[in-house]
Design a protein around this motif. Structure first.
Motif, short mmCIF file in Angstrom:
data_model
loop_
_atom_site.label_atom_id
_atom_site.label_comp_id
_atom_site.label_asym_id
_atom_site.label_seq_id
_atom_site.Cartn_x
_atom_site.Cartn_y
_atom_site.Cartn_z
N LYS A 66 0.83 -1.21 0.00
CA LYS A 66 0.00 0.00 0.00
C LYS A 66 0.87 1.27 0.00
O LYS A 66 0.61 2.18 -0.78
N SER A 67 1.89 1.31 0.85
CA SER A 67 2.69 2.54 0.88
C SER A 67 3.49 2.74 -0.40
O SER A 67 3.65 3.88 -0.86
N ASN A 68 3.94 1.65 -1.02
CA ASN A 68 4.63 1.77 -2.30
C ASN A 68 3.71 2.36 -3.38
O ASN A 68 4.12 3.23 -4.15
N LEU A 69 2.47 1.87 -3.40
CA LEU A 69 1.53 2.33 -4.44
C LEU A 69 1.04 3.75 -4.15
O LEU A 69 0.82 4.54 -5.06
N LYS A 70 0.93 4.06 -2.86
CA LYS A 70 0.52 5.41 -2.47
C LYS A 70 1.60 6.41 -2.92
O LYS A 70 1.29 7.49 -3.43
N ALA A 71 2.85 6.00 -2.73
CA ALA A 71 3.98 6.88 -3.07
C ALA A 71 4.02 7.22 -4.56
O ALA A 71 4.51 8.28 -4.93
N ILE A 72 3.50 6.32 -5.40
CA ILE A 72 3.52 6.65 -6.84
C ILE A 72 2.19 7.24 -7.30
O ILE A 72 1.93 7.37 -8.50
N GLY A 73 1.35 7.59 -6.32
CA GLY A 73 0.16 8.37 -6.65
C GLY A 73 -1.07 7.58 -7.06
O GLY A 73 -1.98 8.11 -7.70
N ILE A 74 -1.13 6.28 -6.70
CA ILE A 74 -2.33 5.49 -7.01
C ILE A 74 -3.51 6.04 -6.19
O ILE A 74 -3.38 6.35 -5.01
N ASP A 75 -4.65 6.13 -6.86
CA ASP A 75 -5.88 6.70 -6.29
C ASP A 75 -6.33 5.98 -5.00
O ASP A 75 -6.21 4.76 -4.90
N ALA A 76 -6.87 6.72 -4.05
CA ALA A 76 -7.26 6.17 -2.74
C ALA A 76 -8.29 5.04 -2.86
O ALA A 76 -8.26 4.09 -2.09
N ARG A 77 -9.18 5.15 -3.82
CA ARG A 77 -10.24 4.13 -4.01
C ARG A 77 -9.60 2.79 -4.44
O ARG A 77 -9.99 1.72 -4.00
N ILE A 78 -8.61 2.89 -5.31
CA ILE A 78 -7.88 1.69 -5.77
C ILE A 78 -7.02 1.14 -4.62
O ILE A 78 -6.96 -0.08 -4.42
N LEU A 79 -6.41 2.05 -3.87
CA LEU A 79 -5.57 1.63 -2.74
C LEU A 79 -6.37 0.81 -1.73
O LEU A 79 -5.89 -0.17 -1.18
N ARG A 80 -7.61 1.23 -1.51
CA ARG A 80 -8.46 0.51 -0.55
C ARG A 80 -8.71 -0.92 -1.02
O ARG A 80 -8.59 -1.87 -0.25
N LYS A 81 -9.02 -1.05 -2.32
CA LYS A 81 -9.25 -2.40 -2.88
C LYS A 81 -8.00 -3.25 -2.73
O LYS A 81 -8.07 -4.42 -2.34
N ILE A 82 -6.87 -2.66 -3.06
CA ILE A 82 -5.61 -3.41 -3.01
C ILE A 82 -5.25 -3.79 -1.58
O ILE A 82 -4.77 -4.89 -1.32
N ALA A 83 -5.53 -2.88 -0.65
CA ALA A 83 -5.24 -3.18 0.77
C ALA A 83 -6.06 -4.38 1.22
O ALA A 83 -5.54 -5.30 1.86
N ILE A 84 -7.35 -4.41 0.85
CA ILE A 84 -8.22 -5.52 1.26
C ILE A 84 -7.73 -6.82 0.62
O ILE A 84 -7.55 -7.84 1.29
N ILE A 85 -7.47 -6.77 -0.68
CA ILE A 85 -7.06 -7.98 -1.41
C ILE A 85 -5.72 -8.51 -0.91
O ILE A 85 -5.57 -9.71 -0.63
N SER A 86 -4.74 -7.64 -0.78
CA SER A 86 -3.40 -8.12 -0.40
C SER A 86 -3.40 -8.60 1.05
O SER A 86 -2.75 -9.59 1.38
N TYR A 87 -4.18 -7.94 1.91
CA TYR A 87 -4.26 -8.38 3.31
C TYR A 87 -4.86 -9.78 3.39
O TYR A 87 -4.33 -10.66 4.07
N GLU A 88 -5.95 -10.00 2.68
CA GLU A 88 -6.59 -11.32 2.71
C GLU A 88 -5.65 -12.39 2.15
O GLU A 88 -5.57 -13.50 2.69
N ALA A 89 -4.95 -12.05 1.07
CA ALA A 89 -4.03 -13.02 0.46
C ALA A 89 -2.90 -13.35 1.44
O ALA A 89 -2.53 -14.51 1.62
N GLU A 90 -2.39 -12.32 2.08
CA GLU A 90 -1.28 -12.51 3.02
C GLU A 90 -1.73 -13.35 4.23
O GLU A 90 -1.04 -14.30 4.62
N ILE A 91 -2.88 -13.01 4.78
CA ILE A 91 -3.39 -13.75 5.94
C ILE A 91 -3.65 -15.22 5.57
O ILE A 91 -3.36 -16.12 6.35
N ASN A 92 -4.17 -15.44 4.36
CA ASN A 92 -4.40 -16.83 3.92
C ASN A 92 -3.10 -17.62 3.88
O ASN A 92 -3.08 -18.78 4.28
N ILE A 93 -2.02 -17.01 3.40
CA ILE A 93 -0.73 -17.71 3.38
C ILE A 93 -0.30 -18.04 4.81
O ILE A 93 0.11 -19.15 5.11
N VAL A 94 -0.45 -17.05 5.71
CA VAL A 94 -0.03 -17.24 7.11
C VAL A 94 -0.85 -18.36 7.79
O VAL A 94 -0.29 -19.24 8.43
#
Lengths: 142, 110
Positions: free
Chosen positions: A30-58
């Motif tokens: 999220k912070s990498n994508l925020k730094a390159i100016g990705i829109d907040a609405r997209i960032l929210r989707k990516i945060a949800i998706i990547s968090y779920e994917a990460e937690i599933n691996i764990v």
């Protein structure tokens, strides 16, 4: 999916059962994508998706990797783990269905919303699983 | 408002104070992290009984305004350390989620 137009790949190793570190890779994505100016609405989707994917691996795997692939017109989150795989994908995609243990559920995980959330917030969702591992590719158009 | 002012007006114990002002634009109550991830939004106050360190990851990813731990649940030190590191205010109270939600509603957060 071809790698044509891939601008950048950020890779993370996600160890199994490390609940303290869980969320670290998603935060970094999220912070990498925020730094390159990705829109907040997209960032929210990516945060949800990547968090779920990460937690599933764990929770569910023997460990794996999480990737964030940046293209000109899309972001693709790729989750690859080392198994043991999902025996019934259709069931795993059902909201509320979870195979998480009681101890994990007590921490607030295992709501059975991981895969459904990933799919809901994606523009394209692909999943393949065998006993050697599960690969999930989630595309978000930007 | 400042974390300390919010603590005072809601009669909450302030566990992790932050320098910046808190802006609460909504409230979400929940203890299942995936559901909170999907429903809570930027600048929401999150009311929960979960105290495990992963609540901080959720709050950070969603850019929540604060976490309010209810029912007097004991909060892990790891959780508080991580919250300090990431500047996420944490409050605690013996009240129920419903009681806190009612107070926030009366404060005009609807």
């Amino acid at each position: 999916m071809s790698d044509k137009g891939l601008i950048k790949r950020i890779a993370y190793n996600v160890p199994a059962n490390d609940f303290k570190a869980a969320g670290k890779s998603s935060s970094s994505i999220k912070s990498n994508l925020k730094a390159i100016g990705i829109d907040a609405r997209i960032l929210r989707k990516i945060a949800i998706i990547s968090y779920e994917a990460e937690i599933n691996i764990v929770i569910h795997s023997y460990g794996g990797n999480l990737y964030c692939d940046l293209y000109e017109d899309k972001i693709v989150i790729v989750s690859e783990d080392k198994g043991p795989g999902i025996p019934d994908i259709e069931k795993a995609m059902t909201e509320g269905f979870s195979t998480a243990s009681e101890s994990v559920r007590e921490l607030g995980f295992g709501a059975g919303m991981g895969l459904p959330n990933m799919k809901r917030y994606s523009d394209e969702f692909e999943i393949e699983s065998s006993e050697n591992g599960t690969v999930i590719k989630i595309t978000i158009l930007i | 408002m400042k974390s300390s002012e919010l603590a005072k007006s809601l009669n909450l114990t302030l566990l992790v104070d932050v320098e910046s002002e808190i802006h609460i634009e909504g409230v979400y109550i929940g203890d299942l992290l995936s559901i909170v991830m999907a429903k809570a939004k930027n600048n929401y106050a999150w009311i929960t009984i979960q105290t495990h360190i992963n609540i901080i990851a959720v709050a950070e990813l969603l850019e929540l305004s604060c976490i309010i731990i209810v029912e007097n649940m004991e909060v892990d030190n790891d959780t508080l350390d991580k919250a300090k590191e990431l500047n996420i205010p944490i409050f605690k109270t013996e009240k129920t989620a419903y009681e806190i939600a009612c107070i926030l509603y009366d404060m005009g957060i609807k």
